[in-house]
Design an enzyme around this catalytic site. Sequence first.
Site, mmCIF file in Angstrom:
data_model
loop_
_atom_site.group_PDB
_atom_site.id
_atom_site.type_symbol
_atom_site.label_atom_id
_atom_site.label_comp_id
_atom_site.label_asym_id
_atom_site.label_seq_id
_atom_site.Cartn_x
_atom_site.Cartn_y
_atom_site.Cartn_z
ATOM 1 C CD GLU A 76 51.736 18.662 -112.973
ATOM 2 O OE1 GLU A 76 51.170 17.920 -112.133
ATOM 3 O OE2 GLU A 76 51.652 19.897 -112.938
ATOM 4 N NE ARG B 94 51.271 4.976 -110.980
ATOM 5 C CZ ARG B 94 51.242 4.751 -109.674
ATOM 6 N NH1 ARG B 94 51.824 3.674 -109.178
ATOM 7 N NH2 ARG B 94 50.629 5.579 -108.845
ATOM 8 C CB CYS C 110 58.414 -5.768 -85.482
ATOM 9 S SG CYS C 110 59.856 -6.767 -85.096
ATOM 10 C CD GLU C 111 54.409 -1.933 -87.770
ATOM 11 O OE1 GLU C 111 53.196 -2.247 -87.710
ATOM 12 O OE2 GLU C 111 54.923 -1.052 -87.060
ATOM 13 C CE1 TYR D 124 54.684 8.888 -106.285
ATOM 14 C CE2 TYR D 124 54.023 7.467 -108.101
ATOM 15 C CZ TYR D 124 54.124 8.724 -107.539
ATOM 16 O OH TYR D 124 53.673 9.823 -108.236
#
Length: 404
Positions: A268, A271, A338-339, A367
């Site tokens: 499976e 990536r 804003c983080e 991802y």
Amino acid sequence: MKYINKNLSIEKVKVQDISKKFGTPTYCYSYGQLKKNIDDFKKNFSSFAPLICFAIKSNTNVNLIREIRKFGLGADVVSIGELMMALKAGIDPKKIVFSGVGKTTDEINYAIDKKILLINAESKSEIIEIERIARSKKKIVNIGIRLNPNTDAKTLKQISTGKKENKFGVDEKTFFALVNYSKLSKNISLKCLSVHIGSQILDYKPYEKMLKVVDKIIKKSNHKFKFIDLGGGMGISYEKNNKKLNYQKYNIAIKKFLRNHKSKIIFEPGRSIVGNIGSLISKVIYIKENGKKDFIILDAAMNDLMRPALYGANHRTLPAIKTNQTSKKIYEFVGPICESTDKFTTLKKFQKLKEKDLVVMCDVGAYGMSLSSNYNVRPKPSEILIKGSKMNVIKKRQKLKDLI
């Protein structure tokens, strides 16, 4: 991806030209690299011809999945949405496995109706639910049982899945009990032992250890499994100094395992198929001076590429045009959200940048877009497939009017 006359190019297309045509931020995928990855994977494990089920969660672009399907791959799905996506892309249901710890009644119903290859169950409660639905439909459903082998994959704790403290799979004692339970059922057929120990694995030794555990379990279970699903997790090199997973040694370990077990191997990978095919092009909005460090504020943000904020993951960052000027200051590449976690990387001795320059973040094919969001009501980027000198839009940029 390489520099041609100081211009960073993806296959035969300059990053600058992509930006001019499609704007930024934009995801780009190299078809040539995709083909190479799949060919290499098949070649390295050709001695036992595994069923390769692409992990849809790593990249959910239906047009890219269609290209992957053309190479004969199946799909590993973890939700009804991913299953629908795989089927829409034309993947053969008999090459689809359904994984995950929390399949709902609706999801199990749908998977049974679509006659997929396997539902890999992860608890007794799930098996009882599959059995109940199969009985109501007067069908026999093929299942696998996911074993938790308590094997340390030597990877980030956030993406480890094969240790006893992880939520995935069942322990040895429960596994044997579920094998015995399945044998007595008239509506489920136990076809597969499934195992998956984590993601971004760069050392073949955890896989060797996993195979030894699986070998012991099969012998003790006294059950003949048609399939052994070894999951994925094969890592890629995100940095120049990262080593690569040795496929050949993993292949040797599997061939040794198969001397005692005449089963079909399922992989499976996600990536390792799409990770290094993707690049994210972004523009410098502002350069904010801050003592010895400058903040390079990009138009890409953590909603576009979540991995650095989520895992502390690092992606190689390159300028679109090479110059001979090096900045004397440290550059911290950040987004406009804003983080405080909305940052990508901090680099010394990077090429000197100015506002409106383009930079490219590498190896974002896995991802990247699949973890993206509309946080801060930001439209998702466009996605482009590059094949030689051709650029094809495989997903349009979202429009604000569609979000609001």
